[in-house]
Design a protein around this motif. Structure first.
Motif, short mmCIF file in Angstrom:
data_model
loop_
_atom_site.label_atom_id
_atom_site.label_comp_id
_atom_site.label_asym_id
_atom_site.label_seq_id
_atom_site.Cartn_x
_atom_site.Cartn_y
_atom_site.Cartn_z
N GLN A 28 -12.25 25.28 -4.62
CA GLN A 28 -13.24 24.62 -3.77
C GLN A 28 -12.57 23.91 -2.60
OE1 GLN A 28 -15.20 22.12 -6.68
NE2 GLN A 28 -16.92 23.53 -6.88
N GLU A 29 -11.46 23.23 -2.87
CA GLU A 29 -10.73 22.54 -1.81
C GLU A 29 -10.25 23.53 -0.76
OE1 GLU A 29 -7.55 20.25 -3.49
OE2 GLU A 29 -8.91 18.76 -4.34
N GLU A 30 -9.70 24.65 -1.23
CA GLU A 30 -9.22 25.67 -0.29
C GLU A 30 -10.35 26.22 0.56
OE1 GLU A 30 -7.23 28.49 -2.82
OE2 GLU A 30 -5.52 27.16 -3.15
N GLN A 31 -11.51 26.46 -0.05
CA GLN A 31 -12.65 26.98 0.69
C GLN A 31 -13.14 25.96 1.71
OE1 GLN A 31 -15.25 27.95 -2.60
NE2 GLN A 31 -14.65 30.12 -2.56
N LEU A 32 -13.23 24.71 1.28
CA LEU A 32 -13.67 23.66 2.20
C LEU A 32 -12.70 23.51 3.37
CD1 LEU A 32 -15.01 20.90 -0.21
CD2 LEU A 32 -16.33 22.21 1.45
N LEU A 79 -18.48 18.36 5.50
CA LEU A 79 -17.47 19.06 4.71
C LEU A 79 -16.36 18.12 4.25
CD1 LEU A 79 -17.17 22.42 6.68
CD2 LEU A 79 -18.22 22.05 4.44
N TYR A 80 -15.94 17.20 5.12
CA TYR A 80 -14.93 16.21 4.71
C TYR A 80 -15.46 15.33 3.59
CZ TYR A 80 -11.26 17.10 8.16
OH TYR A 80 -10.23 17.65 8.89
N ALA A 81 -16.73 14.96 3.67
CA ALA A 81 -17.33 14.14 2.62
C ALA A 81 -17.35 14.91 1.30
CB ALA A 81 -18.75 13.72 3.01
N ARG A 82 -17.71 16.19 1.36
CA ARG A 82 -17.69 17.01 0.14
C ARG A 82 -16.28 17.14 -0.42
NH1 ARG A 82 -20.37 22.44 1.71
NH2 ARG A 82 -19.35 23.06 -0.22
N TRP A 83 -15.31 17.29 0.47
CA TRP A 83 -13.92 17.41 0.05
C TRP A 83 -13.46 16.12 -0.64
CZ3 TRP A 83 -9.23 15.67 2.91
CH2 TRP A 83 -8.06 16.20 2.36
N ASN A 84 -13.85 14.98 -0.07
CA ASN A 84 -13.47 13.69 -0.68
C ASN A 84 -14.12 13.49 -2.04
OD1 ASN A 84 -11.71 12.76 1.30
ND2 ASN A 84 -13.39 11.95 2.54
N ASP A 85 -15.28 14.10 -2.26
CA ASP A 85 -15.99 13.96 -3.53
C ASP A 85 -15.40 14.81 -4.65
OD1 ASP A 85 -17.70 12.10 -2.46
OD2 ASP A 85 -19.33 13.54 -2.08
#
Length: 86
Positions: A28-32, A79-85
């Protein structure tokens, strides 16, 4: 002895579960990050276009590009917010 075996089996299952979760999170991190990189590149291109003085001779074009830039920034922030979550 059977209780110990059972505890070992539970531990192995837990380890497998944790490994699978970590692998999913990494994917998920890589995709984001790939999405963020793509949007950042689009943002950069829009900023270059907006830096061109000729664009300002066409009022509608400036408005269109500015709206696109605002929308891109909102997507990037999301997207950054999703990554931080994660």
């Amino acid at each position: 002895p059977s209780e110990k075996l059972s505890e070992n089996q539970r531990q192995r299952q837990e380890n497998k579960k944790n490994a699978a979760q970590q692998k999913r999170r990494q994917k998920q991190e890589e995709q984001l990050m790939a999405e963020i990189d793509e949007l950042e590149e689009k943002k950069k291109n829009l900023e270059v276009r907006l830096a061109d003085p000729d664009v300002y001779t066409k009022g509608e074009k400036v408005k269109e590009l500015s709206e696109k830039l605002t929308n891109l920034q909102a997507e990037i922030d999301n997207l950054y917010a999703r990554w931080n979550d994660l």
